[in-house]
Write a protein that holds these residues in place. Structure first.
Motif, short mmCIF file in Angstrom:
data_model
loop_
_atom_site.label_atom_id
_atom_site.label_comp_id
_atom_site.label_asym_id
_atom_site.label_seq_id
_atom_site.Cartn_x
_atom_site.Cartn_y
_atom_site.Cartn_z
N ARG A 1 -42.78 11.23 36.10
CA ARG A 1 -43.12 12.56 36.61
C ARG A 1 -42.99 13.57 35.48
O ARG A 1 -41.95 13.68 34.83
CB ARG A 1 -42.20 12.96 37.77
CG ARG A 1 -42.67 14.23 38.46
CD ARG A 1 -41.84 14.61 39.66
NE ARG A 1 -40.62 15.31 39.28
CZ ARG A 1 -39.97 16.14 40.09
NH1 ARG A 1 -40.43 16.36 41.31
NH2 ARG A 1 -38.85 16.72 39.69
N LEU A 2 -44.06 14.31 35.28
CA LEU A 2 -44.06 15.39 34.29
C LEU A 2 -43.81 16.71 35.01
O LEU A 2 -44.23 16.91 36.14
CB LEU A 2 -45.40 15.45 33.56
CG LEU A 2 -45.90 14.18 32.88
CD1 LEU A 2 -47.21 14.46 32.15
CD2 LEU A 2 -44.86 13.62 31.93
N SER A 3 -43.12 17.58 34.30
CA SER A 3 -42.87 18.92 34.82
C SER A 3 -43.37 19.96 33.83
O SER A 3 -43.42 19.70 32.63
CB SER A 3 -41.37 19.15 35.06
OG SER A 3 -40.85 18.24 35.99
N ASN B 1 -44.00 27.26 43.81
CA ASN B 1 -44.23 28.66 43.44
C ASN B 1 -42.93 29.43 43.27
O ASN B 1 -42.87 30.40 42.51
CB ASN B 1 -45.10 29.35 44.48
CG ASN B 1 -46.52 28.80 44.49
OD1 ASN B 1 -47.03 28.39 43.46
ND2 ASN B 1 -47.14 28.77 45.66
N THR B 2 -41.88 29.00 43.94
CA THR B 2 -40.60 29.71 43.82
C THR B 2 -39.98 29.49 42.44
O THR B 2 -39.16 30.28 42.00
CB THR B 2 -39.61 29.25 44.89
OG1 THR B 2 -39.28 27.88 44.69
CG2 THR B 2 -40.21 29.42 46.28
N LYS B 3 -40.39 28.42 41.80
CA LYS B 3 -39.85 28.09 40.48
C LYS B 3 -40.89 28.24 39.37
O LYS B 3 -40.60 27.97 38.21
CB LYS B 3 -39.31 26.66 40.47
CG LYS B 3 -38.16 26.42 41.43
CD LYS B 3 -37.69 24.97 41.35
CE LYS B 3 -36.53 24.72 42.29
NZ LYS B 3 -36.07 23.30 42.24
N ASN B 4 -42.10 28.66 39.74
CA ASN B 4 -43.20 28.73 38.76
C ASN B 4 -43.30 27.43 37.97
O ASN B 4 -43.43 27.43 36.74
CB ASN B 4 -43.01 29.91 37.81
CG ASN B 4 -43.37 31.23 38.46
OD1 ASN B 4 -44.33 31.31 39.22
ND2 ASN B 4 -42.61 32.26 38.17
N THR B 5 -43.24 26.34 38.69
CA THR B 5 -43.23 25.02 38.07
C THR B 5 -44.25 24.11 38.74
O THR B 5 -44.43 24.17 39.96
CB THR B 5 -41.83 24.39 38.18
OG1 THR B 5 -40.89 25.23 37.50
CG2 THR B 5 -41.79 23.01 37.55
N ALA B 6 -44.90 23.31 37.92
CA ALA B 6 -45.82 22.30 38.42
C ALA B 6 -45.30 20.92 38.05
O ALA B 6 -44.54 20.76 37.08
CB ALA B 6 -47.21 22.52 37.83
N TYR B 7 -45.74 19.95 38.82
CA TYR B 7 -45.32 18.58 38.62
C TYR B 7 -46.54 17.66 38.64
O TYR B 7 -47.49 17.89 39.40
CB TYR B 7 -44.36 18.14 39.72
CG TYR B 7 -43.16 19.04 39.88
CD1 TYR B 7 -43.17 20.06 40.82
CD2 TYR B 7 -42.04 18.89 39.07
CE1 TYR B 7 -42.08 20.92 40.96
CE2 TYR B 7 -40.95 19.74 39.21
CZ TYR B 7 -40.98 20.75 40.15
OH TYR B 7 -39.92 21.60 40.28
N LEU B 8 -46.49 16.64 37.83
CA LEU B 8 -47.53 15.62 37.86
C LEU B 8 -46.82 14.29 38.07
O LEU B 8 -46.18 13.77 37.16
CB LEU B 8 -48.34 15.61 36.57
CG LEU B 8 -49.52 14.63 36.56
CD1 LEU B 8 -50.58 15.07 37.57
CD2 LEU B 8 -50.14 14.53 35.17
N GLN B 9 -46.92 13.78 39.28
CA GLN B 9 -46.36 12.49 39.61
C GLN B 9 -47.39 11.43 39.26
O GLN B 9 -48.50 11.45 39.78
CB GLN B 9 -46.01 12.41 41.10
CG GLN B 9 -45.46 11.08 41.54
CD GLN B 9 -44.11 10.75 40.94
OE1 GLN B 9 -43.26 11.63 40.82
NE2 GLN B 9 -43.90 9.50 40.56
N MET B 10 -47.00 10.53 38.37
CA MET B 10 -47.93 9.50 37.90
C MET B 10 -47.41 8.15 38.34
O MET B 10 -46.34 7.71 37.90
CB MET B 10 -48.04 9.56 36.37
CG MET B 10 -48.45 10.93 35.86
SD MET B 10 -48.72 10.96 34.07
CE MET B 10 -47.06 10.67 33.48
N ASP B 11 -48.14 7.51 39.22
CA ASP B 11 -47.78 6.20 39.74
C ASP B 11 -48.80 5.16 39.31
O ASP B 11 -49.91 5.50 38.88
CB ASP B 11 -47.70 6.25 41.27
CG ASP B 11 -46.65 7.20 41.78
OD1 ASP B 11 -46.92 7.92 42.76
OD2 ASP B 11 -45.55 7.24 41.19
N SER B 12 -48.42 3.90 39.44
CA SER B 12 -49.31 2.79 39.08
C SER B 12 -49.92 3.01 37.70
O SER B 12 -51.14 2.87 37.50
CB SER B 12 -50.43 2.64 40.13
OG SER B 12 -49.88 2.42 41.41
N LEU B 13 -49.07 3.35 36.76
CA LEU B 13 -49.56 3.68 35.42
C LEU B 13 -50.20 2.47 34.76
O LEU B 13 -49.77 1.32 34.93
CB LEU B 13 -48.42 4.21 34.58
CG LEU B 13 -48.05 5.67 34.88
CD1 LEU B 13 -46.65 6.00 34.39
CD2 LEU B 13 -49.07 6.61 34.25
#
Length: 118
Positions: free
Chosen positions: A18-20, A72-84
């Protein structure tokens, strides 16, 4: 606005990471978050993006495996990467399109290396 990216690393094929991407600095409104990636010899490609006024969109090769979300409360996005897959190996760059009192801008985070091994 500064973006702080984190979460890359080494993972075996079939695994997950997971990228943040956290935005900070001043008063701003995030309109969209996303990630590009680039691997040696390949052009940079947009992997995923999520806008405030629409749902997420994904590059075809990651559909069904990657999920982008935002807090939005943290001004943060996440990229969950599965089955890489091996071909997901690349440097991933997050971006944010935002507006402040001076207008619309794009900020970039530092690259995060994702290495998928067999």
């Amino acid at each position: 606005v500064q973006l702080q990216a984190s979460g890359g690393g080494l993972v075996q094929a079939g695994g997950s990471l997971r990228l943040s991407c956290a935005a900070s600095g001043g008063t701003f409104t995030i309109k969209a978050f996303g990630w590009f990636r680039q691997s040696p010899g390949n052009a940079r490609e947009q992997v995923a993006a999520i806008r405030s006024d629409s749902g997420p969109n994904y590059e075809d090769s990651v559909k069904g495996r990657f999920t982008i979300s935002r807090d939005n409360t943290k001004n943060t996005a996440y990229l969950q990467m599965d089955s890489l897959k091996l071909e997901d190996t690349a440097v991933y760059y997050c971006f944010a399109r935002y507006s402040d009192y001076t207008g619309d801008h794009t900020a970039w985070g530092q690259g995060t290396l994702v290495t998928v091994s067999s």
